[in-house]
Each structure stands twice: as C-alpha cells, then as structure tokens.
Design a protein around this motif. Structure first.
Motif, PDB file in Angstrom:
ATOM      1  N   LYS A 175      39.011  37.906  40.106  1.00 51.74           N
ATOM      2  CA  LYS A 175      40.138  37.345  40.873  1.00 51.74           C
ATOM      3  C   LYS A 175      40.016  37.769  42.331  1.00 51.74           C
ATOM      4  O   LYS A 175      40.853  37.415  43.149  1.00 51.74           O
ATOM      5  CB  LYS A 175      41.456  37.919  40.339  1.00 51.74           C
ATOM      6  N   TYR A 176      39.031  38.581  42.637  1.00 54.45           N
ATOM      7  CA  TYR A 176      38.888  39.160  43.984  1.00 54.45           C
ATOM      8  C   TYR A 176      37.538  38.782  44.600  1.00 54.45           C
ATOM      9  O   TYR A 176      36.659  39.637  44.758  1.00 54.45           O
ATOM     10  CB  TYR A 176      39.012  40.691  43.904  1.00 54.45           C
ATOM     11  N   PRO A 177      37.347  37.522  44.956  1.00 51.84           N
ATOM     12  CA  PRO A 177      36.019  37.109  45.440  1.00 51.84           C
ATOM     13  C   PRO A 177      35.584  37.806  46.727  1.00 51.84           C
ATOM     14  O   PRO A 177      34.417  38.156  46.873  1.00 51.84           O
ATOM     15  CB  PRO A 177      36.179  35.606  45.656  1.00 51.84           C
ATOM     16  N   LYS A 178      36.528  38.046  47.634  1.00 57.94           N
ATOM     17  CA  LYS A 178      36.149  38.617  48.928  1.00 57.94           C
ATOM     18  C   LYS A 178      35.694  40.070  48.771  1.00 57.94           C
ATOM     19  O   LYS A 178      34.630  40.448  49.258  1.00 57.94           O
ATOM     20  CB  LYS A 178      37.352  38.527  49.885  1.00 57.94           C
ATOM     21  N   LEU A 179      36.501  40.862  48.082  1.00 59.82           N
ATOM     22  CA  LEU A 179      36.155  42.271  47.907  1.00 59.82           C
ATOM     23  C   LEU A 179      34.883  42.421  47.084  1.00 59.82           C
ATOM     24  O   LEU A 179      34.053  43.294  47.339  1.00 59.82           O
ATOM     25  CB  LEU A 179      37.310  43.024  47.231  1.00 59.82           C
ATOM     26  N   THR A 180      34.719  41.532  46.102  1.00 57.13           N
ATOM     27  CA  THR A 180      33.527  41.588  45.250  1.00 57.13           C
ATOM     28  C   THR A 180      32.269  41.311  46.060  1.00 57.13           C
ATOM     29  O   THR A 180      31.288  42.049  45.999  1.00 57.13           O
ATOM     30  CB  THR A 180      33.658  40.544  44.112  1.00 57.13           C
ATOM     31  N   GLU A 181      32.337  40.260  46.852  1.00 59.30           N
ATOM     32  CA  GLU A 181      31.161  39.900  47.645  1.00 59.30           C
ATOM     33  C   GLU A 181      30.820  41.027  48.628  1.00 59.30           C
ATOM     34  O   GLU A 181      29.663  41.404  48.774  1.00 59.30           O
ATOM     35  CB  GLU A 181      31.416  38.586  48.378  1.00 59.30           C
ATOM     36  N   GLN A 182      31.865  41.562  49.303  1.00 63.33           N
ATOM     37  CA  GLN A 182      31.640  42.665  50.252  1.00 63.33           C
ATOM     38  C   GLN A 182      30.977  43.855  49.563  1.00 63.33           C
ATOM     39  O   GLN A 182      30.035  44.449  50.084  1.00 63.33           O
ATOM     40  CB  GLN A 182      32.981  43.149  50.824  1.00 63.33           C
TER      41      GLN A 182
END
Lengths: 446, 221
Positions: free
Chosen positions: B113-120
């Motif tokens: 549910k956390y695409p931004k934090l995951t990608e970072q």
C-alpha cells in the motif's frame, strides 16, 4: 446545422480534448480581478522605485539550472530547441531567472538595483497539488546587504497585503542562517540517518523529537537544545523574539549563528519601530528553496490554507550565475489570492448597456455606432446583441437575465430608437438619437 | 480536528478524553461525521485515515491525527509538532518463509500500500523493483504468485505468522502524530498551543500498540 465558419451551431456540443489538469482559463470576473490586482501591486512596487521587467517564458536549461532548486528542476517542463537541439526549460521559478539576468547585467555593478515582475511559472506537480501554472508578482532587490533592504522588502509585502484587502495578513519570519547553524551544531557527530531525523523534526516543529534524537553531551549543546525548545514551542511576538535572540547571542555556537542572530535582531528592531502588530517569528519556518541564506518569510491570511506570499534573502544565488552580490525579494502567489476572492461580486462592469442590432440599413448602423462611441467615451460599456428578439415590443425581461451586466437596451429601427430602461419602461425617440446622458440615467442601479 | 476512523481511533479519543475533551455520542460506528466537544472548544471530523492529510493540508481541518507511515508516503506539506506515541507499528518487508531469496532473471516484485516508501527503500539498496499497488490482504499476493514480497505495516506480526510469512527487513517505525495545517499554525497559534498543552500530559511515555491499554505500565509524559 452548421454556421458559415463550419462550426457546429448552438444546441449541440461536441467536446474535443481537455485542458491539462493544474492549468485552466480564467473568466471575466477573475480575469479582471487578476489584471486589477497585479496592476495595483506593480503600481505599489513602482512607487518604491522598482522597475518592471518581462521575463522570457523559456530559457536554455544549462543557463538556468545552476541556480534552480533541485526539487524544482525535477518538476520543470523541458523541450528541445528545434534550431540548435539544445534543451529548453519552461521557467519553473522567476527568482533564479532574474538573479541570472542581474548577475550578467552591467547595471548592477556597485549599485543596488530594483526589479519587479508579474509572470507565470510552470511546474509539474503531484496529483494532490492543483497548481501547475502559478502566477507570481514580486520584486527583487540586488546589491544591498543591509537589514534596511530586508526591512524594505517586508514593508512592501505588508503594504501590498493591505492593498489587496487580505484579511488579517500575518507576516511570519525566520532566519535561514540561524536554522542552518543550529542544525549543524545539533547534528555534530551523528549518523546521516539521525541527522536527517533531527532536521525533519526541526521543520515539523517537533522539539520533543529533536530532544529524543540529539546526542547532547556538552553544556553548550544542552543550552542550545533548551533554547531551541523555547524557540519552537510556539510562534513569538517581536518582543518575545528579541528576548530569545538576546539569549541566543550569549551562546557560543558558531560564527554563522552569531551573524544570523544579530542580523535577525536588527531586522526585528526595525520592524518593531513600524508598530506593525501582525508580525510573528517562527524560528522553524521552512525556507521555500535551498538558495535562501538570511531572513525568510511567509504571509498568511484568514481563509487561506497556505502562504499567499513568500520570500527572503538569497545572497548565494547570484554567485551561481557568475557574480557574487547580495539579493533579497519576495513574490505574491496570485492564484492563491484570487481563490480567496471567488465570491466577490462583479467588479468593473457596474452598469452596462445593451444595444440591440435590429435595423439592417447602413443609416441605422451609423446611428448606432455614433451613440455607442459617445457612451463608451463616458465609460459605459456597450454590448451588441444579435438577438432573435428583434420584434417589437422588446421584452427586456427575457434578455436581461442572459446579460447580468446590462442595465438597458436600445433597439434601433428605421426612424425610431426605442429605449427599454432597467425598469422595463419603453421610451421612443422619433427621428433623433437619444441624448447619451438620458440613456445613462435609464441604466438605474442594477 | 480530523480524527481517523481506523486503528488510531480508540487511543486518539482516549487522549482527548483524558485531556478534558468530551464528545457526546462519539463513536467509530456512528454515521455522524462531526462531533463538538462539550466545552465547544473543539470539533472533530470523522475521516478515513488516508484522507486525514489532504484535509489538513488543504485547510478542511486545522489539525489531524495520522500515522508517520502515511505522512512519509504522501509527502504532504504539514507541520507535525507532536508524536502521540499511539498506534505503534513497523513498516516492514516480509516474504514467504520458504522463499527468502531474490528472484533471478527479473526484478523483484513487491505488493504494497506504500509504493513511494517501498521504491525509495529498495532504490537506496541498489535494487530496482516492480511495485504492485494493493489496498488490502497483501499476504495473499505472494501466495497467489503475484508478488515475491510485501511491504506492509506490522504491529504484533500475528497476521504474517498465520500466513507463513516472516519479517525480512524494517523500513521504519511508525506512531500516530498530531499534524497541523501550516497556515493554521501562525493564525491560530495560541488555540493550537493550548490544545497541545492540554493533551500533552495524557500521551503515553513510551509508544503503545493499538488496542493495548495506554496506561498499562507505560505511564504518561
């Protein structure tokens, strides 16, 4: 049915394409307000000795990028120059552009120079920010490192806020040098991750978070931490801030800290003399860009959920374009100010007049043109209505709702001019044009 | 103030109650969306957790309570003056126990549910990942072969264990935070400070997991 120009006749509507999100047309009332507002503000800037410049919409990326905030650079729209193949950038920020022009101009050699502008900047924004074309009206003052210059910027911003009719404008001040040197001192000896966490807590105004993460060992470090807690616990009045700064002067943090503290204290004393009540100091106000190096500020107003103006001192920016010189300035965020006034009544078109074109002869058109010119000379707007309502008696009640700015209608016939006034009464003028003042009187107070 | 309807609700309302803010009829199940405190000094808006930040950022609410995970994921421009020490959880990388390694010949696929934090997180480790944005039941994705791992919030780890998964890495520790609109902060500074001062003594001294008694062995600030 198609009109002569080939477009679809009214009644059926075909939507072809959409406007990109984050940009859009502005219609009559807001467009007039924008023009009046920017005119008033540029007029104010002119009275303070600022000369207006118009900036090019795009530049070479290589020329502008040295002074652009990396975050802005990521948001900028770029395109390829057809002729040279170089990459062009649609300006994402006016300050960097003006700083470059000032740095490359001979006019700024040894003198202070003052520029004003009103221009759009373009930024790609994430889905939750609705602005991609942002209209900024602002000033930049180059060549003056004094607190007096910062005072001038703040005074103009406050004066402009009052001029624009902002409700309870509140100027919130901080100093980037104090912030930078305090954070540097607090983060000494910490890992990159801990340093990032402290910086985040500082600008989030979470002084408990700073206390928990900082590794205060020395007395100086502990004293600084205590002072920062006092600074961040709330926004301060000028008197409270001067007391805090007087305590800050006693701390041995760094040379930058001392300069920042003295500099802000001097500016606050100047502002205090002005007896402006709506000034606060928020020591953790986040600078709007990385190039700020001295005082920074925002203007807030009741009803607005974000700042309506922002600015500060950015002495390091011109050097990135080849000439080291002090610089300070600010800009009003015009789109945001406009949105505060969405409910304002129509400005400008207080009274209007509709002229019904019904006669087809050359003579009729000539008469109509003469009267329309005379009325316009007297400041009365005249609108030509090619209405289906050509037959007498003219039913004003059916036409007026379509034209809220119109107060009366003139219907030209071969030998008669019929005036239907704001009350719906009919006055016929046989063989002569009605006196313009008589027509104006008939407009009423709609 | 915007109050989240989810896991933070009970602990957040308990802090408000201890701070002297009583809201007659306030309940997560109620269909009413606004409640005024008995002393009329505070109005709460009942809002879905993920919508708290837009409400606060765009001035629909002066303040709100929301997890650090959402603050960092959404990157909203709000102030965050107080850690409430409630709703303790960790954002973790988890995967099936029997498949702990990385896939070969293709990028790692992560359901979250956390695409931004995951990608970072993965980019900072030099790994390029494919993100599959899902809204719930993430543990199913690796089972059904849709993803190699998941990135999700974990409080006790029970759901992961029941689905034969294990925590493989930790991205961040999250607790509920008080967030404030950046214009409301100067314009209503005194009222906001008064509110924060009232609830400050009622905040647990150490972070607590949602559902655990806030007063149990944790004390107050």
């Amino acid at each position: 049915m198609k009109s002569r120009s080939g477009t679809q006749a009214s009644g059926s509507k075909v939507v072809r394409g959409h406007t990109p999100k984050g940009v859009g047309p502005v219609f009559s009332r807001i467009a007039s307000y924008r023009r009046e507002m920017t005119g008033q503000i540029l007029g104010l800037f002119s009275l303070w000795g600022y000369s207006e410049i118009t900036l090019p919409s795009f530049e070479y990326l290589d020329s502008l990028s040295p002074g652009l905030d990396p975050t802005l650079l990521n948001k900028a729209y770029t395109l390829q120059d057809r002729g040279s193949g170089h990459v062009l950038i649609l300006r994402p920020d006016a300050t960097a552009q003006i700083a470059r022009l000032a740095a490359q101009s001979n006019e700024t050699d040894g003198n202070s120079s003052r520029y004003s502008y009103s221009t759009s900047v373009f930024r790609h924004e994430d889905h939750h920010i609705l602005e991609r074309e942002i209209l900024q009206t602002g000033i930049e003052l180059f060549g003056d490192p004094s607190s007096q210059a910062d005072w001038e910027i703040l005074s103009i911003c406050l004066e402009g806020s009052h001029l624009l009719g902002l409700k309870n404008p509140t100027l919130v001040l901080a100093h980037e040098g104090i912030q930078r040197s305090a954070l540097k001192h607090l983060c000494k000896g910490l890992t990159g991750e801990a340093e990032h966490a402290i910086q985040r807590a500082f600008f989030a105004h979470d002084f408990r978070g700073i206390r928990e993460r900082s590794n205060a060992r020395t007395t100086a470090h502990k004293n600084l931490l205590k002072l920062i807690e006092r600074m961040l616990e709330k926004n301060h009045t000028l008197t409270e801030s001067l007391k805090l700064l007087s305590d800050a002067e006693k701390l041995e943090v760094s040379g930058d800290w001392t300069i920042g503290v003295e500099n802000l204290a001097e500016l606050l004393r100047l502002m205090k003399d002005q007896k402006e009540k709506s000034i606060q100091v928020d020591f953790a106000l986040r600078p709007s860009g990385p190039y700020y190096s001295g005082m920074i500020f925002h203007i807030y107003s009741s009803g607005a959920y974000q700042e309506l103006a922002s600015g500060g001192r950015y002495d390091t920016l011109p050097a990135l374009f080849g000439k080291s010189m002090p610089a300070t300035g600010f800009a009003f965020h015009v789109n945001r100010i406009e949105s505060l006034f969405q409910e304002l009544p129509e400005r400008g078109h207080r009274k209007g007049l509709g002229v019904l074109f019904s006669g087809k002869g050359k003579e009729t058109r000539e008469k109509m043109t003469i009267l329309a010119q005379e009325l316009r000379r007297k400041g009365i707007p005249v609108v030509y209505i090619n209405s289906k309502e050509e037959r007498s008696p003219f039913n004003i009640s059916r036409v007026l709702p379509q034209y809220p700015a119109i107060g009366a209608v003139l219907q030209f016939e071969e030998n008669t001019v019929r005036l239907v006034d704001s009350e719906g009464s009919i006055h016929d003028f046989e063989g002569e044009l009605p006196d313009p003042d008589r027509v104006i009187k008939s407009l009423g107070e709609r | 103030m915007a109050l989240p309807k989810g896991k933070l609700f009970d602990d957040a309302t308990e802090i408000l109650r201890l701070g002297g803010y009583v809201f007659p009829g306030l309940s997560c199940e109620s269909r009413r969306l606004t409640f005024d405190s008995m002393d009329s000094s505070l109005r709460v808006l009942m809002i879905r957790g993920a919508d708290i930040l837009p409400y606060v950022e765009h001035g629909g609410s002066d303040m709100g309570i929301v997890g650090l995970d959402l603050i960092l994921e959404q990157g909203r421009n709000v102030l965050e003056p107080l850690d409430l020490n409630i709703g303790l959880c960790r954002l973790v990388v988890a995967g099936p126990k029997e498949r702990p390694g990385l896939p070969t010949g293709r990028p790692l696929r992560i359901a979250t549910k956390y695409p931004k934090l995951t990608e970072q997180f993965f980019l900072s480790r030099g790994l390029s990942v494919e993100i599959l944005k899902l809204y719930g039941s993430l543990e199913l994705a690796p089972k059904m072969g849709m993803a190699d791992k998941i990135v999700d919030l974990v409080a006790t780890g029970r759901t992961l264990r029941e689905n034969q998964m294990e925590v493989q890495d930790e991205i961040l520790v999250s607790t509920g935070r008080m967030v404030v609109n950046r214009s409301s902060w100067p314009l209503k500074n005194r009222a906001i400070r008064t509110f924060l001062d009232r609830i400050l003594p009622c905040i647990p001294k150490a972070p607590v997991i949602s559902g655990e008694s806030m007063s149990r062995g944790t004390g107050r600030r």
